[in-house]
Design a protein around this motif. Sequence first.
Motif, PDB file in Angstrom:
ATOM      1  N   UNK A  33       0.833  -1.197   0.000  1.00 22.63           N
ATOM      2  CA  UNK A  33       0.000   0.000   0.000  1.00 22.63           C
ATOM      3  C   UNK A  33       0.872   1.252   0.000  1.00 22.63           C
ATOM      4  N   UNK A  34       0.202   2.373  -0.169  1.00 26.28           N
ATOM      5  CA  UNK A  34       0.903   3.644  -0.067  1.00 26.28           C
ATOM      6  C   UNK A  34       1.383   3.819   1.366  1.00 26.28           C
ATOM      7  N   UNK A  63      12.128  -3.157 -17.723  1.00 27.62           N
ATOM      8  CA  UNK A  63      11.469  -4.434 -17.477  1.00 27.62           C
ATOM      9  C   UNK A  63      10.231  -4.241 -16.613  1.00 27.62           C
ATOM     10  N   UNK A  64      10.326  -3.434 -15.563  1.00 34.42           N
ATOM     11  CA  UNK A  64       9.188  -3.207 -14.666  1.00 34.42           C
ATOM     12  C   UNK A  64       8.045  -2.514 -15.397  1.00 34.42           C
ATOM     13  N   UNK A  65       8.352  -1.598 -16.283  1.00 34.12           N
ATOM     14  CA  UNK A  65       7.297  -0.918 -17.035  1.00 34.12           C
ATOM     15  C   UNK A  65       6.657  -1.843 -18.064  1.00 34.12           C
ATOM     16  N   UNK A  73       3.313  -4.318  -7.058  1.00 30.98           N
ATOM     17  CA  UNK A  73       3.628  -3.791  -5.733  1.00 30.98           C
ATOM     18  C   UNK A  73       5.144  -3.733  -5.567  1.00 30.98           C
ATOM     19  N   UNK A  74       5.563  -2.990  -4.575  1.00 30.29           N
ATOM     20  CA  UNK A  74       6.983  -2.920  -4.251  1.00 30.29           C
ATOM     21  C   UNK A  74       7.713  -1.832  -5.017  1.00 30.29           C
ATOM     22  N   UNK A  79      11.104   3.198  -8.275  1.00 34.71           N
ATOM     23  CA  UNK A  79       9.785   3.779  -8.514  1.00 34.71           C
ATOM     24  C   UNK A  79       8.736   3.016  -7.728  1.00 34.71           C
ATOM     25  N   UNK A  80       7.682   3.711  -7.376  1.00 35.76           N
ATOM     26  CA  UNK A  80       6.538   3.107  -6.699  1.00 35.76           C
ATOM     27  C   UNK A  80       5.541   2.651  -7.753  1.00 35.76           C
ATOM     28  N   UNK A  81       4.561   1.826  -7.378  1.00 38.01           N
ATOM     29  CA  UNK A  81       3.560   1.391  -8.364  1.00 38.01           C
ATOM     30  C   UNK A  81       2.834   2.568  -9.034  1.00 38.01           C
ATOM     31  N   UNK A  82       2.503   3.590  -8.282  1.00 34.85           N
ATOM     32  CA  UNK A  82       1.831   4.752  -8.866  1.00 34.85           C
ATOM     33  C   UNK A  82       2.713   5.483  -9.880  1.00 34.85           C
TER      34      UNK A  82
END
Length: 178
Positions: A33-34, A63-65, A73-74, A79-82
């Motif tokens: 979560x935030x 890769x994450x994008x 998550x994570x 970078x954060x998920x948002x």
Amino acid sequence: MAKAHLADPRIPDPHTRGGLACQTNPDLFAYDLAPADTDDRRRVARARRVCGGCPIVAECLKWALANPSLTQSGIWAATTPGQRTNLRRRLRARLGTDWVGVVAAADRARALRSTARPTAPVDVPAAHPLWSQPYEPWRQPVTPEQQEQHRQTLERAQYTPRPRRRTRRAGVSLAEAR
């Protein structure tokens, strides 16, 4: 299912066998979560700082994008998920719906350019003996012959007549002025 089966094959998995921070301390980068309180915000800031100093952070971000289902998550690539969601939206707007293919093609082209660079020639000719030492005019005195040559050049430049410029008189054309 294994991660390799779900991942987009166009962007390779950047992880190495070395001891990266995400491999040695994965709990630091995991959160769902935030951040709710100050301790959570500090932990996320520390994870982002550690992750941002990683040698493969750029490849990890690609890769994450490219794999949103695996990075929901994570902290990934600092970078954060948002933030990743926002970056994906911007990439879609800028490069189109197949932005992953565009990024992968650019990476392949960059790799080809880096391997196709010309190498230095094997046979380098020896320097001319006249130029084997650097020319330092402030340390080498000017000879009398050079002084005379410089003086003559300056005299020619001073006494060479300059061509007259043709100008227009006010209200009179050049043809009428003759």
